[in-house]
Design a protein around this motif. Structure first.
Motif, mmCIF file in Angstrom:
data_model
loop_
_atom_site.group_PDB
_atom_site.id
_atom_site.type_symbol
_atom_site.label_atom_id
_atom_site.label_comp_id
_atom_site.label_asym_id
_atom_site.label_seq_id
_atom_site.Cartn_x
_atom_site.Cartn_y
_atom_site.Cartn_z
ATOM 1 N N HIS A 1 0.852 -1.189 0.000
ATOM 2 C CA HIS A 1 0.000 0.000 0.000
ATOM 3 C C HIS A 1 0.889 1.239 0.000
ATOM 4 O O HIS A 1 1.851 1.303 0.765
ATOM 5 N N CYS B 1 -5.205 9.663 -1.018
ATOM 6 C CA CYS B 1 -5.306 8.411 -1.762
ATOM 7 C C CYS B 1 -4.380 7.339 -1.192
ATOM 8 O O CYS B 1 -3.274 7.641 -0.754
ATOM 9 N N THR C 1 -3.041 3.685 -2.716
ATOM 10 C CA THR C 1 -3.025 2.722 -3.816
ATOM 11 C C THR C 1 -2.435 1.420 -3.301
ATOM 12 O O THR C 1 -1.709 1.412 -2.302
ATOM 13 N N TYR D 1 -7.252 1.115 -5.435
ATOM 14 C CA TYR D 1 -7.020 2.358 -4.711
ATOM 15 C C TYR D 1 -8.232 2.711 -3.860
ATOM 16 O O TYR D 1 -9.345 2.271 -4.106
ATOM 17 N N ARG E 1 -9.784 6.430 -2.431
ATOM 18 C CA ARG E 1 -9.650 7.882 -2.513
ATOM 19 C C ARG E 1 -10.736 8.498 -1.658
ATOM 20 O O ARG E 1 -11.900 8.146 -1.768
#
Length: 164
Positions: A104, A112, A114, A132, A134
């Motif tokens: 991660h 965010c 990802t 992801y 967000r």
């Protein structure tokens, strides 16, 4: 988001788009199945608080459907506040259990997180995954969050009876 999906969000419902179940070839261990999902939900907390819950990887157990365990094996925070968190997930559904390790990357200024497969670690049935989270301020209330989650994954060697 469509007008109907915005109405779902206003009603406090999760918006979920799923594309999947496509069989692709016969990779290692048998057929491979690809899935993709996008979920959007309005959350009654500011984006920073929502992201703090997401990057608390071990704290996701009990909050995330089907997550049996999640163990962090590496964690590095950089001077700009970004972080790399590596953890191993054990997920169970329909009598079937899978294991995958993910890397991660959290970038606070982008709101965010990802993630992608860590191929150096144990994988059980998972060929690849990427996704992801967000957390955007809600368009009508800055103390709330519009949370987006997207994931694509490729499974292989999955028992066709769901493991039951």
């Amino acid at each position: 988001l469509s007008p109907a999906e915005l109405q779902q969000l206003d009603a406090g419902q999760l918006v979920l788009r799923v594309r999947g179940g496509e069989t692709v070839g016969g990779g290692l261990g048998g057929e491979e199945v690809t899935d993709s999902a996008v979920a959007v939900q309005d959350v009654s907390a500011p984006p920073d608080e929502v992201l703090a819950q997401i990057i608390d990887q071990e704290g996701l157990v009990g909050k995330t459907a089907f997550l049996i365990s999640n163990r962090i094996y590496a964690n590095c925070t950089h001077s700009d506040g970004s972080a790399e968190i590596r953890s191993t997930y054990v997920v169970g559904f329909l009598g079937f259990t899978t294991v995958c390790s993910l890397v991660h990357t959290y970038v606070p200024k982008n709101r965010c997180v990802t993630y992608e497969t860590d191929f150096s670690r144990e994988l059980k049935y998972v060929r690849d995954t990427v996704g992801y989270w967000r957390a955007d301020p809600h368009p009508n209330d800055r103390q709330r969050t519009r949370l987006y989650h997207m994931e694509d994954f490729l499974m292989h060697g999955v028992p066709n009876d769901g493991g039951c």
